[in-house]
Design an enzyme around this catalytic site. Structure first.
Site, mmCIF file in Angstrom:
data_model
loop_
_atom_site.group_PDB
_atom_site.id
_atom_site.type_symbol
_atom_site.label_atom_id
_atom_site.label_comp_id
_atom_site.label_asym_id
_atom_site.label_seq_id
_atom_site.Cartn_x
_atom_site.Cartn_y
_atom_site.Cartn_z
ATOM 1 N N LEU A 56 0.934 -0.797 -0.357
ATOM 2 C CA LEU A 56 -0.129 -0.089 0.002
ATOM 3 C C LEU A 56 1.442 1.440 -0.042
ATOM 4 O O LEU A 56 0.566 2.144 -0.704
ATOM 5 C CB LEU A 56 -1.355 0.350 1.489
ATOM 6 C CG LEU A 56 -2.014 -0.678 1.583
ATOM 7 C CD1 LEU A 56 -2.527 -1.258 2.457
ATOM 8 C CD2 LEU A 56 -2.809 -1.098 -0.366
ATOM 9 N N SER B 274 -7.559 9.638 14.435
ATOM 10 C CA SER B 274 -7.284 9.335 15.431
ATOM 11 C C SER B 274 -7.436 10.421 17.057
ATOM 12 O O SER B 274 -7.231 11.704 16.082
ATOM 13 C CB SER B 274 -5.287 8.767 15.861
ATOM 14 O OG SER B 274 -5.080 9.165 17.360
ATOM 15 N N SER B 275 -8.004 10.297 17.822
ATOM 16 C CA SER B 275 -8.151 11.078 18.725
ATOM 17 C C SER B 275 -6.817 12.273 19.262
ATOM 18 O O SER B 275 -7.227 13.092 20.081
ATOM 19 C CB SER B 275 -8.567 10.556 20.181
ATOM 20 O OG SER B 275 -8.332 10.182 20.820
ATOM 21 N N CYS B 276 -5.640 12.011 18.910
ATOM 22 C CA CYS B 276 -4.567 12.632 18.972
ATOM 23 C C CYS B 276 -4.090 13.833 17.729
ATOM 24 O O CYS B 276 -3.328 14.234 18.330
ATOM 25 C CB CYS B 276 -3.526 11.492 19.308
ATOM 26 S SG CYS B 276 -3.285 10.574 17.148
ATOM 27 N N TYR C 272 2.662 11.388 13.813
ATOM 28 C CA TYR C 272 1.435 11.063 12.919
ATOM 29 C C TYR C 272 0.215 11.667 13.631
ATOM 30 O O TYR C 272 -0.340 11.518 12.223
ATOM 31 C CB TYR C 272 0.972 10.174 14.809
ATOM 32 C CG TYR C 272 -0.077 8.678 14.750
ATOM 33 C CD1 TYR C 272 -0.251 7.475 13.856
ATOM 34 C CD2 TYR C 272 -1.007 8.502 14.955
ATOM 35 C CE1 TYR C 272 -0.914 6.680 13.109
ATOM 36 C CE2 TYR C 272 -2.332 8.033 15.440
ATOM 37 C CZ TYR C 272 -1.990 7.222 14.408
ATOM 38 O OH TYR C 272 -2.852 6.069 14.021
ATOM 39 N N LYS D 98 -2.663 12.213 9.910
ATOM 40 C CA LYS D 98 -3.804 11.832 10.245
ATOM 41 C C LYS D 98 -4.125 13.040 9.879
ATOM 42 O O LYS D 98 -5.642 13.230 8.975
ATOM 43 C CB LYS D 98 -4.820 11.401 11.092
ATOM 44 C CG LYS D 98 -3.826 9.769 11.506
ATOM 45 C CD LYS D 98 -4.450 8.908 11.323
ATOM 46 C CE LYS D 98 -4.162 7.919 11.166
ATOM 47 N NZ LYS D 98 -4.755 6.676 10.247
ATOM 48 N N HIS E 146 0.524 0.095 22.682
ATOM 49 C CA HIS E 146 -0.651 0.897 23.473
ATOM 50 C C HIS E 146 -0.344 0.432 24.816
ATOM 51 O O HIS E 146 -0.441 -0.720 24.560
ATOM 52 C CB HIS E 146 -1.386 0.768 22.413
ATOM 53 C CG HIS E 146 -1.452 2.321 21.370
ATOM 54 N ND1 HIS E 146 -1.806 1.695 20.065
ATOM 55 C CD2 HIS E 146 -1.755 3.583 21.037
ATOM 56 C CE1 HIS E 146 -2.052 2.428 19.315
ATOM 57 N NE2 HIS E 146 -1.371 3.384 19.734
#
Ligand code: GDP
Length: 316
Positions: free
Chosen positions: A42, A108-110, A137, A141, A183
């Site tokens: 990918l 992502s919530s980050c 990261y 996103k 995580h």
């Protein structure tokens, strides 16, 4: 989304992608496509293009990502930003060129600014500084979300065909259990299991134990994701409003790392001491998202947090 439609899951072996696969199968979707890294890389634009040209999927779940815990993000910022940008650019552009009807990108919530501790709303995106430990990261996103948004605006006449969900911290089957790069839930499950087996006298946990995280079982997030993609463009727009193309997926409740440790101690039968190692970072103190919009998605959280944590612990 019809049951016979061709649906491509990019990243079907990972924590979230595998949950999407289970969920689609359970709901009765029959024509699900996925690829192996060996056949389609990918990160390679040509290979992704060829795959889309040949297979013409109608819907895409983009769950392929280079992801990891707080230490992985700090040690490998280049890999996290470069690989994620590559994969998402390749897939989103190929989806556009091959007339994919709908695509769901995994955020992502980050991505939210670090000064928001709770009730983080979708509209809070890009209104402040990012947390240092996972900035690279997060930027990849955010770029992915805006890439989706840009295609909606420029090529799809403002229809929200390419969408994103912003899930909270997920855990469940097929998580990465690497001792350093995972995580927190996976890391602690593996550490408690090992410490019980080796009858260790103490267990080391990173940071102060005080940060709180909002955890969701991966199958619940996948259920929400599938329902988000099933909404018509009009219905999705009604849900998120004219300016957004993404929606939070959370539970509305968070727990401290210490609480997680005490629960794992109880169910594992670990007899030793829990030591918080302050040499390691805490990261964000709290990042609880608003579930105001989440609650409007036609889905229900089925898995109680502590029950699914126990199930995941026992299955590890
Ligand atoms: P984050 O939500 O992006 O910060 O990701 P993590 O899941 O990696 O970390 C969540 C919190 O758990 C942080 O405060 C970590 O310091 C804490 N933590 C405690 N022990 C561990 C561990 O062994 N691994 C990880 N990844 N985090 C841990």
């Amino acid at each position: 989304m019809k049951f016979k439609d061709k649906i491509f899951i990019a990243g079907h072996k990972g924590l979230f992608g595998s949950a999407i696969l289970r969920t689609l199968k359970k709901k009765g979707f029959k024509n699900i496509l996925f690829v192996d890294k060996k056949n389609v890389n990918l990160e390679n634009q040509k290979q992704v293009d060829n795959f889309f040209k040949k297979n013409k999927p109608k819907h895409v779940f983009l769950a392929a990502a280079k992801a990891g815990g707080i230490l992985a993000n700090m040690k490998k910022p280049a890999e996290f930003i470069y690989k994620n940008l590559l994969m998402q650019n390749n897939i989103i552009h190929a989806a556009y060129k091959n007339k994919v009807e709908k695509l769901l990108f995994l955020g992502s919530s980050c991505i939210y600014p670090k000064h928001f501790l709770n009730d983080i709303k979708e509209t809070d995106l890009l209104s402040g500084h990012l947390e240092e430990t996972n900035k690279h990261y997060a930027i990849a996103k955010i770029a992915g979300i805006y890439l989706c948004d840009s295609y909606n605006r420029q090529y799809f006449n403002e229809q929200k065909k390419f969408r994103a969900i912003i899930p909270t911290n997920l855990f469940g089957p097929n998580d990465n259990y690497h001792p350093l790069y995972s995580h927190v839930i996976a890391a602690l499950i593996a550490r408690f299991k090992q410490s019980v087996r080796l009858k260790k006298k103490e267990i080391r946990v990173w940071g102060t134990g005080r940060p709180k995280r909002e955890f969701m079982f991966s199958d619940d997030a996948a259920e929400a994701a599938v329902e988000v993609l099933r909404l018509t463009n009009k219905k999705f727009e009604k849900l998120v409003g004219k300016n957004l193309n993404y929606i939070n997926i959370g539970t509305g409740k968070d727990y401290s790392i210490n609480q997680i440790c005490l629960y794992l101690k109880k169910i594992s039968g670990f007899k030793g001491k829990i030591i918080f190692d302050k040499k390691y970072p805490d990261g964000m103190y709290r990042k609880l998202m608003s579930t105001k919009l989440t609650k409007k998605i036609p889905f229900k959280i089925k898995n109680n947090f502590f029950d699914s944590l126990k199930k995941t612990y026992l299955e590890y």
